[in-house]
Every structure is written in C-alpha cells, then in structure tokens.
Design a protein around this motif. Structure first.
Motif, PDB file in Angstrom:
ATOM      1  N   MET A   9       0.848  -1.198   0.000  1.00 56.83           N
ATOM      2  CA  MET A   9       0.000   0.000   0.000  1.00 56.83           C
ATOM      3  C   MET A   9       0.882   1.246   0.000  1.00 56.83           C
ATOM      4  O   MET A   9       1.905   1.289   0.668  1.00 56.83           O
ATOM      5  N   VAL A  10       0.484   2.289  -0.749  1.00 55.89           N
ATOM      6  CA  VAL A  10       1.268   3.519  -0.811  1.00 55.89           C
ATOM      7  C   VAL A  10       1.048   4.317   0.474  1.00 55.89           C
ATOM      8  O   VAL A  10      -0.082   4.544   0.889  1.00 55.89           O
ATOM      9  N   THR A  11       2.161   4.718   1.115  1.00 59.86           N
ATOM     10  CA  THR A  11       2.050   5.548   2.321  1.00 59.86           C
ATOM     11  C   THR A  11       1.584   6.936   1.919  1.00 59.86           C
ATOM     12  O   THR A  11       2.132   7.546   1.017  1.00 59.86           O
ATOM     13  N   ARG A  12       0.578   7.497   2.567  1.00 61.04           N
ATOM     14  CA  ARG A  12       0.102   8.834   2.196  1.00 61.04           C
ATOM     15  C   ARG A  12       0.171   9.805   3.346  1.00 61.04           C
ATOM     16  O   ARG A  12      -0.099  10.966   3.178  1.00 61.04           O
ATOM     17  N   ARG A  13       0.503   9.328   4.542  1.00 65.49           N
ATOM     18  CA  ARG A  13       0.567  10.231   5.684  1.00 65.49           C
ATOM     19  C   ARG A  13       1.861   9.954   6.438  1.00 65.49           C
ATOM     20  O   ARG A  13       2.194   8.780   6.660  1.00 65.49           O
ATOM     21  N   ALA A  14       2.617  11.000   6.788  1.00 69.62           N
ATOM     22  CA  ALA A  14       3.880  10.776   7.485  1.00 69.62           C
ATOM     23  C   ALA A  14       4.267  12.015   8.272  1.00 69.62           C
ATOM     24  O   ALA A  14       3.845  13.131   7.954  1.00 69.62           O
ATOM     25  N   ALA A  15       5.073  11.800   9.325  1.00 70.11           N
ATOM     26  CA  ALA A  15       5.713  12.921  10.032  1.00 70.11           C
ATOM     27  C   ALA A  15       7.086  13.078   9.388  1.00 70.11           C
ATOM     28  O   ALA A  15       7.896  12.156   9.425  1.00 70.11           O
ATOM     29  N   LEU A  16       7.316  14.222   8.766  1.00 70.45           N
ATOM     30  CA  LEU A  16       8.554  14.428   8.014  1.00 70.45           C
ATOM     31  C   LEU A  16       9.410  15.494   8.682  1.00 70.45           C
ATOM     32  O   LEU A  16       8.885  16.428   9.289  1.00 70.45           O
ATOM     33  N   SER A  17      10.718  15.357   8.540  1.00 71.40           N
ATOM     34  CA  SER A  17      11.591  16.357   9.166  1.00 71.40           C
ATOM     35  C   SER A  17      11.988  17.426   8.154  1.00 71.40           C
ATOM     36  O   SER A  17      12.161  17.148   6.957  1.00 71.40           O
ATOM     37  N   VAL A  18      12.146  18.628   8.649  1.00 71.25           N
ATOM     38  CA  VAL A  18      12.516  19.762   7.799  1.00 71.25           C
ATOM     39  C   VAL A  18      14.021  19.686   7.514  1.00 71.25           C
ATOM     40  O   VAL A  18      14.829  19.491   8.415  1.00 71.25           O
ATOM     41  N   VAL A  19      14.350  19.835   6.228  1.00 64.51           N
ATOM     42  CA  VAL A  19      15.749  19.802   5.814  1.00 64.51           C
ATOM     43  C   VAL A  19      16.265  21.230   5.610  1.00 64.51           C
ATOM     44  O   VAL A  19      17.427  21.530   5.862  1.00 64.51           O
ATOM     45  N   GLY A  20      15.413  22.122   5.124  1.00 66.10           N
ATOM     46  CA  GLY A  20      15.863  23.485   4.844  1.00 66.10           C
ATOM     47  C   GLY A  20      14.690  24.441   4.762  1.00 66.10           C
ATOM     48  O   GLY A  20      13.566  24.041   4.416  1.00 66.10           O
ATOM     49  N   VAL A  21      14.924  25.694   5.084  1.00 64.86           N
ATOM     50  CA  VAL A  21      13.902  26.743   5.009  1.00 64.86           C
ATOM     51  C   VAL A  21      14.586  27.948   4.359  1.00 64.86           C
ATOM     52  O   VAL A  21      15.442  28.577   4.978  1.00 64.86           O
TER      53      VAL A  21
ATOM     54  N   VAL B  97      11.445  19.355   2.934  1.00 70.27           N
ATOM     55  CA  VAL B  97      11.296  18.302   3.958  1.00 70.27           C
ATOM     56  C   VAL B  97      11.790  16.978   3.396  1.00 70.27           C
ATOM     57  O   VAL B  97      11.779  16.755   2.179  1.00 70.27           O
ATOM     58  N   ARG B  98      12.248  16.105   4.313  1.00 66.74           N
ATOM     59  CA  ARG B  98      12.653  14.770   3.895  1.00 66.74           C
ATOM     60  C   ARG B  98      11.420  14.038   3.371  1.00 66.74           C
ATOM     61  O   ARG B  98      10.331  14.190   3.928  1.00 66.74           O
ATOM     62  N   ARG B  99      11.590  13.266   2.298  1.00 67.67           N
ATOM     63  CA  ARG B  99      10.432  12.667   1.629  1.00 67.67           C
ATOM     64  C   ARG B  99       9.809  11.530   2.430  1.00 67.67           C
ATOM     65  O   ARG B  99       8.623  11.236   2.290  1.00 67.67           O
ATOM     66  N   GLY B 100      10.604  10.831   3.265  1.00 66.17           N
ATOM     67  CA  GLY B 100      10.079   9.679   3.994  1.00 66.17           C
ATOM     68  C   GLY B 100       9.510   8.676   3.001  1.00 66.17           C
ATOM     69  O   GLY B 100      10.067   8.461   1.937  1.00 66.17           O
ATOM     70  N   GLY B 101       8.358   8.091   3.310  1.00 67.14           N
ATOM     71  CA  GLY B 101       7.771   7.102   2.399  1.00 67.14           C
ATOM     72  C   GLY B 101       6.779   7.703   1.420  1.00 67.14           C
ATOM     73  O   GLY B 101       6.077   6.971   0.724  1.00 67.14           O
ATOM     74  N   LEU B 102       6.668   9.031   1.348  1.00 70.81           N
ATOM     75  CA  LEU B 102       5.639   9.644   0.496  1.00 70.81           C
ATOM     76  C   LEU B 102       6.090   9.767  -0.959  1.00 70.81           C
ATOM     77  O   LEU B 102       7.252  10.061  -1.240  1.00 70.81           O
ATOM     78  N   GLU B 103       5.168   9.550  -1.874  1.00 73.61           N
ATOM     79  CA  GLU B 103       5.427   9.747  -3.305  1.00 73.61           C
ATOM     80  C   GLU B 103       5.221  11.222  -3.645  1.00 73.61           C
ATOM     81  O   GLU B 103       4.352  11.872  -3.063  1.00 73.61           O
ATOM     82  N   PRO B 104       5.959  11.771  -4.614  1.00 77.75           N
ATOM     83  CA  PRO B 104       5.729  13.171  -4.980  1.00 77.75           C
ATOM     84  C   PRO B 104       4.435  13.368  -5.756  1.00 77.75           C
ATOM     85  O   PRO B 104       3.873  14.466  -5.760  1.00 77.75           O
ATOM     86  N   GLY B 105       3.957  12.317  -6.442  1.00 79.32           N
ATOM     87  CA  GLY B 105       2.693  12.446  -7.173  1.00 79.32           C
ATOM     88  C   GLY B 105       2.865  13.191  -8.481  1.00 79.32           C
ATOM     89  O   GLY B 105       3.963  13.434  -8.963  1.00 79.32           O
ATOM     90  N   ARG B 106       1.725  13.575  -9.044  1.00 81.83           N
ATOM     91  CA  ARG B 106       1.684  14.240 -10.347  1.00 81.83           C
ATOM     92  C   ARG B 106       1.702  15.765 -10.146  1.00 81.83           C
ATOM     93  O   ARG B 106       1.078  16.261  -9.208  1.00 81.83           O
TER      94      ARG B 106
ATOM     95  N   PRO C 244      15.941  14.565  -5.175  1.00 82.12           N
ATOM     96  CA  PRO C 244      16.058  13.210  -4.616  1.00 82.12           C
ATOM     97  C   PRO C 244      15.913  13.210  -3.091  1.00 82.12           C
ATOM     98  O   PRO C 244      16.582  13.984  -2.408  1.00 82.12           O
ATOM     99  N   GLY C 245      14.986  12.380  -2.601  1.00 80.84           N
ATOM    100  CA  GLY C 245      14.813  12.220  -1.163  1.00 80.84           C
ATOM    101  C   GLY C 245      14.080  13.357  -0.466  1.00 80.84           C
ATOM    102  O   GLY C 245      13.933  13.350   0.753  1.00 80.84           O
ATOM    103  N   GLU C 246      13.613  14.352  -1.228  1.00 79.46           N
ATOM    104  CA  GLU C 246      12.952  15.505  -0.596  1.00 79.46           C
ATOM    105  C   GLU C 246      11.641  15.861  -1.286  1.00 79.46           C
ATOM    106  O   GLU C 246      11.423  15.512  -2.447  1.00 79.46           O
ATOM    107  N   LEU C 247      10.816  16.619  -0.577  1.00 78.28           N
ATOM    108  CA  LEU C 247       9.654  17.303  -1.147  1.00 78.28           C
ATOM    109  C   LEU C 247       9.839  18.771  -0.778  1.00 78.28           C
ATOM    110  O   LEU C 247      10.197  19.082   0.360  1.00 78.28           O
ATOM    111  N   ALA C 248       9.600  19.693  -1.715  1.00 80.76           N
ATOM    112  CA  ALA C 248       9.783  21.112  -1.408  1.00 80.76           C
ATOM    113  C   ALA C 248       8.520  21.882  -1.758  1.00 80.76           C
ATOM    114  O   ALA C 248       7.908  21.659  -2.819  1.00 80.76           O
TER     115      ALA C 248
END
Ligand SMILES: Cc1cc2nc3c(=O)[nH]c(=O)nc-3n(C[C@H](O)[C@H](O)[C@H](O)COP(=O)(O)OP(=O)(O)OC[C@H]3O[C@@H](n4cnc5c(N)ncnc54)[C@H](O)[C@@H]3O)c2cc1C
Ligand code: FES
Length: 223
Positions: free
Chosen positions: A1-13, A24-33, A58-62
């Motif tokens: 099952m695709v993970t859709r909810r996670a507690a993610l840590s901030v990498v940069g602001v 934020v670190r991507r954790g198990g979340l997909e970036p999506g479309r 790579p490895g992040e969501l911004a």
C-alpha cells in the motif's frame, strides 16, 4: 500500500523573495503528479494547510509558501530538524499529455510550475508578479518570461498553446477567456483535503462539487 501520511523532518527553510521554500525529507511519500497537493500541518496547529508540490529533488519534497496567515506563517517559522505532519499526494493534477505546453503562473501560483516544468521537459513559461520583490521567485523557473504589474501575463501569452496555469482567481478567469480549454489549478479553503468535510465545495459546470476531489486542476468552468 502507498504511504500517504507521514511525520517528516525539515531539511531546509530558504527565503525566495517574500516567499519561503520549505524542504522536507520525503520519507515514504510519493511526490505524485504535478498540480497535486499535500496537507501540511505545523506542530501545534489545529488544521493542516494545502500546498502544491514545488520541487521533488532526490529524497525531498519542497513547497513554496506565501506567509499570508497563521497557518502559512507557522510553516515558514519551522527550522531544520523540526517535524511536521504531511498527507498526500491528493487531488487531480495536470494532464501531461499535451502537444505544445505553455506554463502560466501568477504570484504564489508559480508554486507547482517548477515540478510541472521538469515533468514536461522545460516548456516555455510566462510568470506575472505584483512587484520586483515577488518576481524574485522566478529564479525557480530560470528560463521563464517574467512580467511585473501593471503588465499582466495575459498580455504576453501566445494563444496557440496548450496552457497549464496556476494563479489568483481573476488571472485564471482572464486566461480562460483567452484559452477556453486551458488547464487551470484553482484554490478553495480546505480543511481535510480528501473529500470528508465539504469545506472546499465550489460550483463546477453548474454543480456543487468538492474541489479537493474533482480538482484542484480543472479544464471546466467553476464559479
Ligand atoms: C490545492 C491548493 C494548493 C495550494 N498551494 C499553495 C502553495 O503551494 N503555496 C502557498 O503559499 N499557498 C498555497 N495554497 C493556499 C494556502 O493553502 C492558503 O494560503 C493557506 O491555507 C492559508 O492559511 P493561513 O492559516 O496562513 O491563512 P488563513 O487565515 O486561513 O487565510 C488567510 C486569508 O486567505 C483566505 N484563504 C485561505 N485559504 C484560501 C484558499 N485556499 N483559497 C482562497 N483563499 C484562501 C482566507 O479566507 C483569509 O482571507 C494552496 C491552496 C490550495 C487549495
Ligand atoms: S477539503 Fe474537505 S472535502 Fe475538500
């Protein structure tokens, strides 16, 4: 099952003109479309806030955040190592099956365009801002044509393109008048983001529908 909810840590602001790029670190979340969104909940806040994915290194969501109220200001006040709750990707993004794409953004509406541009191989883009300071955000889309008020994006837009746009409602309405089949990313206040609260109900093609489920990207009329 695709993970859709996670507690993610901030990498940069990082400040980008008057906006903040929250990485934020991507954790198990997909970036999506591109055009899909995430619900971001800063610690101590009652309700999460919808944000478009801006970049997916790579490895992040911004996310590019405009601090206009308490929820967005709390997101901009986070620092590296802080955690936030993230749910997504949610909603319907842009249809990428287009022949001659043109990206059009207004103000914070630039947010989903860097990730969209990457997915489409760097098509032409036009960005409009209300001031030179806001236009500093155009650095996120380096080859875009930039206009600053009193010039509007609609004055610079060629009309023979497949338009994919995000921006304030009056800009989207003006784009749709010029290019009726444009794909437009709309906004409405959202409390849940997945269809449960009906807080985002808007009129789409004459019927009341939930924008978080039917949109936020629509090729149809909404009011
Ligand atoms: C699908 C989607 C994607 C979004 N992506 C981004 C993004 O990438 N970056 C970004 O900065 N913002 C984005 N937004 C807008 C952002 O979610 C709101 O600005 C935020 O929720 C405001 O919360 P706040 O607590 O800071 O301010 P509030 O105090 O909740 O609101 C401040 C003012 O803005 C109005 N408002 C709040 N939310 C919205 C909304 N969604 N539409 C219209 N008016 C609203 C309120 O009525 C109020 O007048 C997006 C919204 C949606 C629906
Ligand atoms: S935000 Fe709750 S139904 Fe759309």
């Amino acid at each position: 099952m695709v993970t859709r909810r996670a507690a993610l840590s901030v990498v940069g602001v990082e400040p980008v003109g008057p906006y903040t790029l929250l990485r934020v670190r991507r954790g198990g979340l997909e970036p999506g479309r591109p055009g899909q969104f995430f619900m971001l909940e800063a610690p101590g806040r009652l309700l999460p806030r919808p944000m478009s994915l801006c970049l997916a290194p790579p490895g992040e969501l911004a996310f590019l955040v405009d601090p206009i109220g308490p929820g967005t200001r709390a997101l901009c006040a986070l620092g590296p190592g802080d955690h936030l709750r993230v749910l997504g990707p949610l909603g319907n993004g842009f249809d990428l099956d287009v022949e001659r794409p043109l990206l059009v953004g207004g103000g914070i509406g630039i947010a989903p365009l860097p990730y969209l541009s990457q997915a489409l191989g760097g098509p032409p883009a036009i960005l409009g801002f209300r001031s030179p300071r806001h236009a500093e955000a155009a650095a996120l889309l380096p080859r875009a044509e930039v206009v600053v008020e009193p010039t509007y994006v609609t004055e610079a837009m060629p009309l023979d393109r497949d338009v994919l746009a995000c921006g304030p409602e009056p800009m989207l309405e003006a784009v749709r008048r010029l290019v009726p089949d444009a794909q437009l990313a709309w906004e409405a206040p959202m409390a849940c983001g997945y269809g449960a609260c009906y807080g985002c109900a808007v009129e789409i093609d004459g019927e009341l529908r939930r924008l978080c489920v039917e949109g936020p990207v629509l090729a149809a009329a909404r009011s």
